[in-house]
Enzyme design. Structure first.
Site, PDB file in Angstrom:
ATOM      1  N   ASP A   8       0.697  -0.738   0.119  1.00 42.69           N
ATOM      2  CA  ASP A   8      -0.215  -0.129  -0.452  1.00 42.69           C
ATOM      3  C   ASP A   8       1.156   1.216  -0.299  1.00 42.69           C
ATOM      4  OD1 ASP A   8       0.896   0.304   2.325  1.00 42.69           O
ATOM      5  OD2 ASP A   8      -1.000   0.273   3.091  1.00 42.69           O
ATOM      6  N   HIS A   9       0.519   2.597   0.181  1.00 39.66           N
ATOM      7  CA  HIS A   9       1.285   3.662   0.312  1.00 39.66           C
ATOM      8  C   HIS A   9       2.304   4.195   1.823  1.00 39.66           C
ATOM      9  CE1 HIS A   9      -2.070   3.791   2.641  1.00 39.66           C
ATOM     10  NE2 HIS A   9      -1.920   5.165   3.378  1.00 39.66           N
ATOM     11  N   CYS A  65       3.183  -3.132   3.841  1.00 32.98           N
ATOM     12  CA  CYS A  65       2.450  -1.669   4.777  1.00 32.98           C
ATOM     13  C   CYS A  65       3.124  -1.331   5.664  1.00 32.98           C
ATOM     14  CB  CYS A  65       1.137  -2.836   4.667  1.00 32.98           C
ATOM     15  SG  CYS A  65       0.657  -3.471   6.520  1.00 32.98           S
ATOM     16  N   THR A  67       2.940  -2.132   9.086  1.00 30.10           N
ATOM     17  CA  THR A  67       3.386  -2.926   9.902  1.00 30.10           C
ATOM     18  C   THR A  67       2.619  -4.117   9.543  1.00 30.10           C
ATOM     19  OG1 THR A  67       0.748  -3.174  10.444  1.00 30.10           O
ATOM     20  CG2 THR A  67       2.173  -1.277  11.651  1.00 30.10           C
ATOM     21  N   GLY A  70      -2.668  -5.499   8.846  1.00 35.52           N
ATOM     22  CA  GLY A  70      -3.340  -5.237   7.961  1.00 35.52           C
ATOM     23  C   GLY A  70      -3.045  -5.849   6.590  1.00 35.52           C
ATOM     24  N   HIS A  98       7.700 -24.553  10.231  1.00 37.76           N
ATOM     25  CA  HIS A  98       6.477 -24.953  10.821  1.00 37.76           C
ATOM     26  C   HIS A  98       5.125 -24.829  10.207  1.00 37.76           C
ATOM     27  CE1 HIS A  98       8.867 -25.551  14.943  1.00 37.76           C
ATOM     28  NE2 HIS A  98       9.528 -26.224  13.903  1.00 37.76           N
ATOM     29  N   ARG A 109       7.558   0.803   7.889  1.00 37.17           N
ATOM     30  CA  ARG A 109       7.176   1.551   8.799  1.00 37.17           C
ATOM     31  C   ARG A 109       8.684   0.842  10.225  1.00 37.17           C
ATOM     32  NH1 ARG A 109       1.054   4.526   8.333  1.00 37.17           N
ATOM     33  NH2 ARG A 109       1.774   5.032   6.629  1.00 37.17           N
ATOM     34  N   HIS A 133       4.519 -31.236  11.741  1.00 37.50           N
ATOM     35  CA  HIS A 133       3.976 -29.921  11.975  1.00 37.50           C
ATOM     36  C   HIS A 133       2.534 -30.232  10.298  1.00 37.50           C
ATOM     37  CE1 HIS A 133       6.588 -27.983  14.039  1.00 37.50           C
ATOM     38  NE2 HIS A 133       8.182 -28.551  13.392  1.00 37.50           N
ATOM     39  N   ARG A 136      -0.598 -30.407  12.026  1.00 40.26           N
ATOM     40  CA  ARG A 136      -1.023 -28.558  12.245  1.00 40.26           C
ATOM     41  C   ARG A 136      -1.583 -27.884  11.022  1.00 40.26           C
ATOM     42  NH1 ARG A 136       4.067 -29.117  16.679  1.00 40.26           N
ATOM     43  NH2 ARG A 136       2.587 -30.324  17.751  1.00 40.26           N
TER      44      ARG A 136
HETATM   45  C1  RB5 Z   1      -1.932   2.691   6.403  1.00 39.20           C
HETATM   46  O1  RB5 Z   1      -2.316   3.794   7.253  1.00 39.20           O
HETATM   47  C2  RB5 Z   1      -1.198   1.779   7.438  1.00 39.20           C
HETATM   48  O2  RB5 Z   1      -3.083   1.961   8.615  1.00 39.20           O
HETATM   49  C3  RB5 Z   1      -1.052   0.532   6.589  1.00 39.20           C
HETATM   50  O3  RB5 Z   1       0.128   0.373   5.764  1.00 39.20           O
HETATM   51  C4  RB5 Z   1      -1.065  -0.523   7.632  1.00 39.20           C
HETATM   52  O4  RB5 Z   1       0.149  -0.863   8.107  1.00 39.20           O
HETATM   53  C5  RB5 Z   1      -2.172  -1.749   7.957  1.00 39.20           C
HETATM   54  O5  RB5 Z   1      -2.464  -2.613   8.839  1.00 39.20           O
END
Ligand code: RB5
Length: 144
Positions: A8-9, A65, A67, A70, A98, A109, A133, A136
């Site tokens: 994503d951005h 993304c 984190t 998402g 596993h 980020r 494994h 599972r």
């Molecule tokens: C975008 O701002 C952010 O929410 C997305 O990149 C991600 O970290 C979502 O999990």
């Protein structure tokens, strides 16, 4: 080996470098977007990459993304996908060994490019161990 990649951005900060990194290592990379820093919704790209992997269009998927969280939540909704959000290189082999993960989700980020490259290397070098494994992972697959 064919790898589908998406972001994503927030992930666009690292995706071009990761595409170049993988291509230089000889992987065939299918870049499914996004392609600019314009705001987009990460589930759209999670689904594009996950459907590509689930249909056999790629061996593995990589999603980036802010984190990685998402992207992993969305990718794991697609049947046939076992997505792992990995933020340190020493955990990456376990996602393959596993969990037989077929999609790797990364944080642009909170994790530096060099660490993400190390995560990718460790993930792609590892193989599913099977054995204890197997059952599972079969139970995970039965949840689809
Ligand atoms: C975008 O701002 C952010 O929410 C997305 O990149 C991600 O970290 C979502 O999990």
């Amino acid at each position: 080996m064919r790898i589908a990649i998406g972001c994503d951005h927030a992930g666009i900060e690292q995706k071009p470098a990761i595409v170049e990194y993988l291509s230089a290592k000889g992987y065939e990379v299918v870049d499914l977007g996004c392609y600019s820093a314009e705001r987009v919704d990460y589930p759209d790209y999670a689904v594009k990459v996950s459907e590509c992997v689930a249909s056999g269009g790629a061996d593995f998927g990589i999603l980036i993304c802010g984190t990685g969280i998402g992207m992993s939540i969305a990718a794991n909704k697609v049947a046939g996908i076992r997505a792992a959000n990995v933020t340190r290189a020493d955990m990456a082999p376990l996602a393959r060994q596993h969990n037989d993960a077929n999609v790797l989700t990364l944080s642009a980020r909170f994790v530096a490019l060099e660490e993400n490259e190390a995560i990718i290397d460790a993930f792609l070098a590892a193989e599913f161990e099977g054995g204890r494994h197997e059952g599972r992972v079969a139970k995970i697959n039965a949840l689809d």
